[in-house]
Design a protein around this motif. Sequence first.
Motif, PDB file in Angstrom:
ATOM      1  N   ASN A  73       0.828  -1.212   0.000  1.00  0.00           N
ATOM      2  CA  ASN A  73       0.000   0.000   0.000  1.00  0.00           C
ATOM      3  C   ASN A  73       0.861   1.261   0.000  1.00  0.00           C
ATOM      4  OD1 ASN A  73      -2.430   1.441  -0.005  1.00  0.00           O
ATOM      5  ND2 ASN A  73      -2.515   1.524   2.238  1.00  0.00           N
ATOM      6  N   ILE A  74       1.778   1.320  -0.939  1.00  0.00           N
ATOM      7  CA  ILE A  74       2.772   2.389  -0.987  1.00  0.00           C
ATOM      8  C   ILE A  74       2.128   3.734  -1.325  1.00  0.00           C
ATOM      9  CG2 ILE A  74       4.814   3.244  -2.232  1.00  0.00           C
ATOM     10  CD1 ILE A  74       5.414   0.894  -0.350  1.00  0.00           C
ATOM     11  N   ASN A  75       2.502   4.770  -0.571  1.00  0.00           N
ATOM     12  CA  ASN A  75       2.066   6.118  -0.927  1.00  0.00           C
ATOM     13  C   ASN A  75       3.218   7.074  -1.225  1.00  0.00           C
ATOM     14  OD1 ASN A  75       2.897   6.825   1.762  1.00  0.00           O
ATOM     15  ND2 ASN A  75       0.842   6.321   2.492  1.00  0.00           N
ATOM     16  N   ARG A  76       4.452   6.584  -1.089  1.00  0.00           N
ATOM     17  CA  ARG A  76       5.616   7.351  -1.532  1.00  0.00           C
ATOM     18  C   ARG A  76       6.598   6.413  -2.227  1.00  0.00           C
ATOM     19  NH1 ARG A  76       2.676  10.674  -0.072  1.00  0.00           N
ATOM     20  NH2 ARG A  76       3.061  12.650   1.013  1.00  0.00           N
ATOM     21  N   ILE A  77       7.005   6.762  -3.427  1.00  0.00           N
ATOM     22  CA  ILE A  77       8.151   6.121  -4.067  1.00  0.00           C
ATOM     23  C   ILE A  77       9.296   7.123  -4.027  1.00  0.00           C
ATOM     24  CG2 ILE A  77       9.121   5.213  -6.210  1.00  0.00           C
ATOM     25  CD1 ILE A  77       6.319   4.339  -7.017  1.00  0.00           C
ATOM     26  N   MET A  78      10.420   6.709  -3.475  1.00  0.00           N
ATOM     27  CA  MET A  78      11.610   7.557  -3.451  1.00  0.00           C
ATOM     28  C   MET A  78      12.665   6.840  -4.293  1.00  0.00           C
ATOM     29  SD  MET A  78      11.425   8.895   0.501  1.00  0.00           S
ATOM     30  CE  MET A  78      12.473  10.318   0.237  1.00  0.00           C
ATOM     31  N   HIS A  79      12.883   7.364  -5.486  1.00  0.00           N
ATOM     32  CA  HIS A  79      13.664   6.669  -6.508  1.00  0.00           C
ATOM     33  C   HIS A  79      15.103   7.153  -6.510  1.00  0.00           C
ATOM     34  CE1 HIS A  79      14.918   4.744 -10.090  1.00  0.00           C
ATOM     35  NE2 HIS A  79      14.675   5.737 -10.929  1.00  0.00           N
ATOM     36  N   LEU A  80      15.971   6.320  -5.924  1.00  0.00           N
ATOM     37  CA  LEU A  80      17.397   6.618  -5.887  1.00  0.00           C
ATOM     38  C   LEU A  80      18.230   5.626  -6.683  1.00  0.00           C
ATOM     39  CD1 LEU A  80      16.110   7.397  -2.870  1.00  0.00           C
ATOM     40  CD2 LEU A  80      18.467   8.076  -2.463  1.00  0.00           C
ATOM     41  N   ALA A  81      17.647   4.517  -7.129  1.00  0.00           N
ATOM     42  CA  ALA A  81      18.416   3.491  -7.830  1.00  0.00           C
ATOM     43  C   ALA A  81      19.026   4.071  -9.098  1.00  0.00           C
ATOM     44  CB  ALA A  81      17.518   2.309  -8.178  1.00  0.00           C
ATOM     45  N   GLU A 122      -6.504   8.230  -1.670  1.00  0.00           N
ATOM     46  CA  GLU A 122      -5.185   7.583  -1.761  1.00  0.00           C
ATOM     47  C   GLU A 122      -4.363   8.183  -2.892  1.00  0.00           C
ATOM     48  OE1 GLU A 122      -6.036   3.043  -0.189  1.00  0.00           O
ATOM     49  OE2 GLU A 122      -6.566   3.574  -2.248  1.00  0.00           O
ATOM     50  N   ALA A 123      -4.994   8.449  -4.011  1.00  0.00           N
ATOM     51  CA  ALA A 123      -4.296   9.029  -5.157  1.00  0.00           C
ATOM     52  C   ALA A 123      -3.776  10.419  -4.835  1.00  0.00           C
ATOM     53  CB  ALA A 123      -5.218   9.078  -6.375  1.00  0.00           C
ATOM     54  N   GLN A 124      -4.551  11.188  -4.061  1.00  0.00           N
ATOM     55  CA  GLN A 124      -4.129  12.536  -3.694  1.00  0.00           C
ATOM     56  C   GLN A 124      -2.951  12.516  -2.721  1.00  0.00           C
ATOM     57  OE1 GLN A 124      -7.837  14.154  -2.234  1.00  0.00           O
ATOM     58  NE2 GLN A 124      -8.354  15.057  -4.232  1.00  0.00           N
ATOM     59  N   ASN A 125      -2.788  11.430  -1.995  1.00  0.00           N
ATOM     60  CA  ASN A 125      -1.707  11.313  -1.016  1.00  0.00           C
ATOM     61  C   ASN A 125      -0.456  10.655  -1.594  1.00  0.00           C
ATOM     62  OD1 ASN A 125      -0.580  11.548   1.625  1.00  0.00           O
ATOM     63  ND2 ASN A 125      -1.026   9.385   2.009  1.00  0.00           N
ATOM     64  N   PHE A 126      -0.488  10.288  -2.872  1.00  0.00           N
ATOM     65  CA  PHE A 126       0.623   9.562  -3.496  1.00  0.00           C
ATOM     66  C   PHE A 126       1.622  10.544  -4.104  1.00  0.00           C
ATOM     67  CE2 PHE A 126       2.659   7.603  -7.184  1.00  0.00           C
ATOM     68  CZ  PHE A 126       3.150   6.426  -6.636  1.00  0.00           C
TER      69      PHE A 126
END
Length: 355
Positions: A73-81, A122-126
């Motif tokens: 149920n992810i609401n943040r993706i933090m893309h460092l790869a 949920e979409a607004q919090n993503f």
Amino acid sequence: MNILVTGGAGFIGSALCRHLAVVPENRVINLDKLTYAGNQASLWEIEDLPNYRFVKGDVCDEALVADLLRAENINRIMHLAAETHVDRSIDGPTTFIESNILGTFRLLQAALKYWRGLSKPEAQNFRFHHVSTDEVFGDLAFDGSMFNERSPYAPSSPYSASKAASDHLVRAWHHTFGLPVVLSNCSNNYGPFHFPEKLVPLVILNALGDKPLPIYGNGANVRDWLYVDDHARALELVAARGKNGESYNIGGDSERSNLCVVETICDILDHKRPRCKDGSYRNLITFVADRPGHDRRYAMDTSKIKRELDWQPQESFETGLAKTIDWYLENDWWWQPIRDRSYWGERLGRPVAAQ
């Protein structure tokens, strides 16, 4: 936040995971394929926490990413790869194109599909937070100019070009498809758990081994230096409170020439662990032929993140560097196995110089 951190076994990614996971209300999922610079030993402090999970995998695997997004149920993706080393990008750019461009594209596709299936609240919090570099802006003269969030892109190396392309993809997915995104561009990081081929740890460990300290050209190239824990705090703020579609520059307000950085490390080591012979560690400094396309200077205008998100670096270059050197002096259990795998200062048969 339920956070998917990509590349969380790398230098900055592991610092971010450690920072986020100590907050029990956060759920941190670390997705990393463990290439040469990924190291789970950097995560030993949090590996047994109930709100932390490590998953070995590639951001190019859309099915895996999709499963993780739904299951957690992810609401943040933090893309460092990302592949990050300029010298390696010059020697072998293909990996950088595949990881930094194609990997970001695959991750965006999975994120877009997931986001479209969320309920309205949920979409607004993503948010999709894309973490990038000041190198996408190119080269600055030795003057008072600085990069800001509106500076044009002018990448010089295969590495910075691949990161610039990934930045453009993220913005395009926002403008075309509406995906909620934030971006950040950081200056040179340093601190504990930094892979030994990068400037600061390379110089520290070569000095301790009484090996040459190679510096490209005359050492006049200037970078802004950011302590990695300060960066992790800034990334948390951008992910949580950054404005949709906006980007934020993150820097340490610590411009130094490469020669100054190396000399400062030598001076601190002279005090903390003096050489047994031959005087100062400065005597190990060796100037070598410059690398192709070496940018002269980077500098970051960080007024936006300070003004909008109330962030300030807590470490000066001097305090952060002293902490970093202390860490390397006390934690050979982490870096010695890496050095034993021939990362001590040779790459493809020639010296790796300070950048």
